[in-house]
Design a protein around this motif. Sequence first.
Motif, PDB file in Angstrom:
ATOM      1  N   ASN A 109       3.000  14.345 -13.700  1.00  9.76           N
ATOM      2  CA  ASN A 109       2.043  14.695 -14.758  1.00  9.76           C
ATOM      3  C   ASN A 109       1.573  16.143 -14.647  1.00  9.76           C
ATOM      4  OD1 ASN A 109       2.059  12.179 -16.018  1.00  9.76           O
ATOM      5  ND2 ASN A 109       0.515  11.353 -14.639  1.00  9.76           N
ATOM      6  N   PHE A 110       1.417  16.626 -13.400  1.00 11.23           N
ATOM      7  CA  PHE A 110       1.013  18.025 -13.212  1.00 11.23           C
ATOM      8  C   PHE A 110       2.084  18.967 -13.762  1.00 11.23           C
ATOM      9  CE2 PHE A 110       1.597  21.797 -10.539  1.00 11.23           C
ATOM     10  CZ  PHE A 110       0.418  22.466 -10.829  1.00 11.23           C
ATOM     11  N   HIS A 111       3.349  18.681 -13.428  1.00 17.23           N
ATOM     12  CA  HIS A 111       4.431  19.545 -13.904  1.00 17.23           C
ATOM     13  C   HIS A 111       4.575  19.471 -15.422  1.00 17.23           C
ATOM     14  CE1 HIS A 111       5.514  19.583  -9.642  1.00 17.23           C
ATOM     15  NE2 HIS A 111       6.252  20.640  -9.908  1.00 17.23           N
TER      16      HIS A 111
ATOM     17  N   VAL B 204       0.835  -1.204   0.000  1.00 15.11           N
ATOM     18  CA  VAL B 204       0.000   0.000   0.000  1.00 15.11           C
ATOM     19  C   VAL B 204       0.870   1.253   0.000  1.00 15.11           C
ATOM     20  CG1 VAL B 204      -1.706   1.305   1.323  1.00 15.11           C
ATOM     21  CG2 VAL B 204      -1.946  -1.170   1.104  1.00 15.11           C
ATOM     22  N   TRP B 205       1.960   1.222   0.787  1.00 18.55           N
ATOM     23  CA  TRP B 205       2.854   2.378   0.857  1.00 18.55           C
ATOM     24  C   TRP B 205       3.479   2.651  -0.511  1.00 18.55           C
ATOM     25  CZ3 TRP B 205       7.982   3.522   0.018  1.00 18.55           C
ATOM     26  CH2 TRP B 205       8.447   4.726   0.558  1.00 18.55           C
TER      27      TRP B 205
ATOM     28  N   GLY C  68       1.840   6.438  -6.962  1.00 15.79           N
ATOM     29  CA  GLY C  68       0.699   7.201  -7.460  1.00 15.79           C
ATOM     30  C   GLY C  68       0.865   8.692  -7.233  1.00 15.79           C
ATOM     31  N   THR C  69       1.354   9.065  -6.054  1.00 14.78           N
ATOM     32  CA  THR C  69       1.587  10.483  -5.757  1.00 14.78           C
ATOM     33  C   THR C  69       2.675  11.063  -6.652  1.00 14.78           C
ATOM     34  OG1 THR C  69       0.965  10.095  -3.443  1.00 14.78           O
ATOM     35  CG2 THR C  69       2.158  12.116  -3.933  1.00 14.78           C
ATOM     36  N   ALA C  70       3.760  10.297  -6.830  1.00 11.70           N
ATOM     37  CA  ALA C  70       4.859  10.757  -7.687  1.00 11.70           C
ATOM     38  C   ALA C  70       4.388  10.966  -9.121  1.00 11.70           C
ATOM     39  CB  ALA C  70       6.011   9.750  -7.636  1.00 11.70           C
TER      40      ALA C  70
END
Length: 206
Positions: free
Chosen positions: A117-119, A103-104, A110-112
């Motif tokens: 993708n945002f950048h 899970v970690w 997923g966060t990375a």
Amino acid sequence: MTDMVYLRMKKKIEIDTQREIKLQDIAFVSSTSKELVQELLKLKIYRVTKEDKEIVIIDSFLIIKHLNELYPNLEIQLTGPEQTIVKVDKSNKNPNVLVFIFVWLLLFIGTAMTIVNFHYDVSMQEVQQKLHFLLTGEKNEFPLWIQIPYSLGLGIGMILFFNHWFNKRFNEEPSPLEVEIYKYQQSLDDYVNYHENKLNDTRPPH
């Protein structure tokens, strides 16, 4: 002589075994008579059984009715919540290390990916290159003196935003995540109360 008793239900409690629930477990009681308060607190209200599964709703009306039968001379004033949610936590198992690691890693990757993708969407690298050109007059494909502090600031900002560093809190203000979890729990408790009361209208009490 009529004794005045003030009763305030606890909104939610958790127990880990099937056992008897006393008034002191689910309510706060106040009166001018300390002896009466101690006597009332020790009253047995309900016994949790296997049929109750994981959630039991104890309504204040039933408690008042029970107290009036035992103590006809009592005048009871109810304040606060009208029901207490009793959650029976039967899971005493330790968390699986492999599941925790999976899970970690899933959350970390997923966060990375979300940040990357945002950048990419906002062309962050081009923005930093243009910022470097405006400040220095030179073109540089990798302006590290901007990118490295920006990356560190991004991580520090997330830590400050969530107000946690492992088990350490920076101040008493709740984080946005804790507020959202609280709202979700409030909605869940309201649904459980509504659903249980609806069922109680169609079935006899325990």
